[in-house]
Design a protein around this motif. Structure first.
Motif, mmCIF file in Angstrom:
data_model
loop_
_atom_site.group_PDB
_atom_site.id
_atom_site.type_symbol
_atom_site.label_atom_id
_atom_site.label_comp_id
_atom_site.label_asym_id
_atom_site.label_seq_id
_atom_site.Cartn_x
_atom_site.Cartn_y
_atom_site.Cartn_z
ATOM 1 N N CYS A 95 52.380 21.712 -9.705
ATOM 2 C CA CYS A 95 51.597 20.474 -9.836
ATOM 3 C C CYS A 95 50.122 20.815 -9.941
ATOM 4 O O CYS A 95 49.704 21.947 -9.685
ATOM 5 N N GLU A 96 49.335 19.808 -10.302
ATOM 6 C CA GLU A 96 47.888 19.992 -10.369
ATOM 7 C C GLU A 96 47.273 20.028 -8.975
ATOM 8 O O GLU A 96 46.328 20.777 -8.723
ATOM 9 N N ALA A 97 47.776 19.199 -8.073
ATOM 10 C CA ALA A 97 47.247 19.138 -6.711
ATOM 11 C C ALA A 97 48.323 18.568 -5.803
ATOM 12 O O ALA A 97 49.218 17.841 -6.256
ATOM 13 N N ARG A 98 48.223 18.908 -4.503
ATOM 14 C CA ARG A 98 49.195 18.397 -3.543
ATOM 15 C C ARG A 98 48.584 18.379 -2.148
ATOM 16 O O ARG A 98 47.630 19.105 -1.857
ATOM 17 N N VAL A 99 49.180 17.571 -1.283
ATOM 18 C CA VAL A 99 48.926 17.621 0.150
ATOM 19 C C VAL A 99 50.094 18.332 0.792
ATOM 20 O O VAL A 99 51.258 18.062 0.468
ATOM 21 N N MET A 100 49.819 19.265 1.705
ATOM 22 C CA MET A 100 50.882 20.046 2.336
ATOM 23 C C MET A 100 50.433 20.521 3.711
ATOM 24 O O MET A 100 49.245 20.472 4.043
#
Length: 324
Positions: A95-100
């Protein structure tokens, strides 16, 4: 919003879909990372195909590298603007960006590029646990490493050389065998040769190897046991040719009181302190020049299906990354 690769049901590479997802803000113990590159691994194939079941629909991908955009409460080892890389569960790195969760996200040294960081975390920390956390190994030991020209294999060849360990590799073509030797393997055998076990035995003077490291699975398992010395250790850590079928434990006794284990990286890195220590051990090897991360294939994120076809078709060498 961020482009994200998902699957809605198990299947082939055509199962991948790219959707727009809201990223949101990180909560307590979380970070938001904007990727520059993501790594490609065989575990991604196992998850996509259903061999390793996931609750559907699910985002895919296990490792990535980029810049931290925001951190949640309680996160102290990272801050906004930091370069970082990770290998972590659950999947979602394509993905381009994520919260993890922040626990397995590691500060990336300036001397390592984002592409290298994305390509090395899962494979490199796998090599760390294989050589340092699974069975005692010292200079002078001999290891048989299957798929030595693959992503994990090329790191393992260099790692073994840096430790004074003799590594005998296997690969599926003369060109791949040469690549493994060029990266530090003492010798490399084409495992498509029907007498590959005899060749390994000959290279060890008939004694057998101390340790086998096998991510191929079904096709090489029986032969791997025949390559071990008495009391040797079989490390089965992947299933590229399919899962190993059930076998009689008494076989281990008959072949020389052999030992066997089936580890996973995610057991080792589940403890945050251990994960960070393993990452630092890997970074030190790369920054020192003892291990070079070879990226032989680059695909745009939109071509993730094509990248998987190349991986499953054994058309890749070294590391493969998806560019974001």
């Amino acid at each position: 919003m961020a482009k994200t690769v998902i699957i809605e049901a198990p299947g082939g590479p055509e199962a991948y879909k790219i959707v727009e997802r809201d990223v949101g803000a990180p909560g307590a113990g979380e970070i938001r990372i904007r990727h520059h590159a993501c790594g490609l691994n065989f575990i991604d194939v196992y998850q996509r195909s259903g061999l390793y079941p996931l609750q559907m629909p699910h985002a895919m991908g296990m490792e990535g590298a980029g810049v931290i955009e925001a951190v949640g409460e309680g996160v102290t080892h990272l801050k906004a603007g930091d370069r970082a890389a990770y290998a972590a569960m659950p999947p979602g790195a394509y993905c381009e960006a994520r919260v993890m969760k922040a626990a397995q996200v590691c500060p990336l040294p300036d001397g390592i590029s984002f592409e290298e960081g994305a390509a090395m975390m899962l494979k490199g920390m796998t090599v760390v646990y294989l050589f340092h956390r699974t069975t005692p190994m010292v200079a002078g030991d001999t290891v048989l490493f299957h798929a030595a020209a693959g992503g994990v294999g090329l790191i393992a060849c260099q790692w073994a050389k840096s430790m004074g360990i003799r590594l005998i590799g296997t690969a599926g073509s003369p060109e791949k065998c040469k690549l493994a030797v060029d990266h530090g393997a003492d010798a490399c055998i084409n495992y498509r040769d029907p007498d590959w076990v005899a060749q390994v035995r000959a290279l060890t003077g008939g004694k057998g190897v101390d340790v086998v490291m096998d991510a191929v699975g079904k096709d090489t398992f029986d032969g791997s046991l025949d390559c071990l010395r008495p009391l040797g250790m079989m490390i089965s850590f992947g299933n590229a040719s399919g899962p190993v079928p059930p076998f009689n434990l008494a076989t281990l006794g008959a072949k020389g009181s052999l030992k066997i284990t089936r580890p996973t990286l995610f057991t080792h890195i589940s403890d945050p302190d251990t994960c960070q220590a393993m990452a630092r051990q890997l970074f030190d090897k790369v920054v020192s020049g003892a291990v070079r991360i070879t990226i032989d294939q680059r695909f745009p994120l939109a071509d993730v299906a094509e990248a998987h076809r190349a991986l499953e078709g054994r058309k890749t060498t070294g590391q493969t990354v998806l560019m974001v």
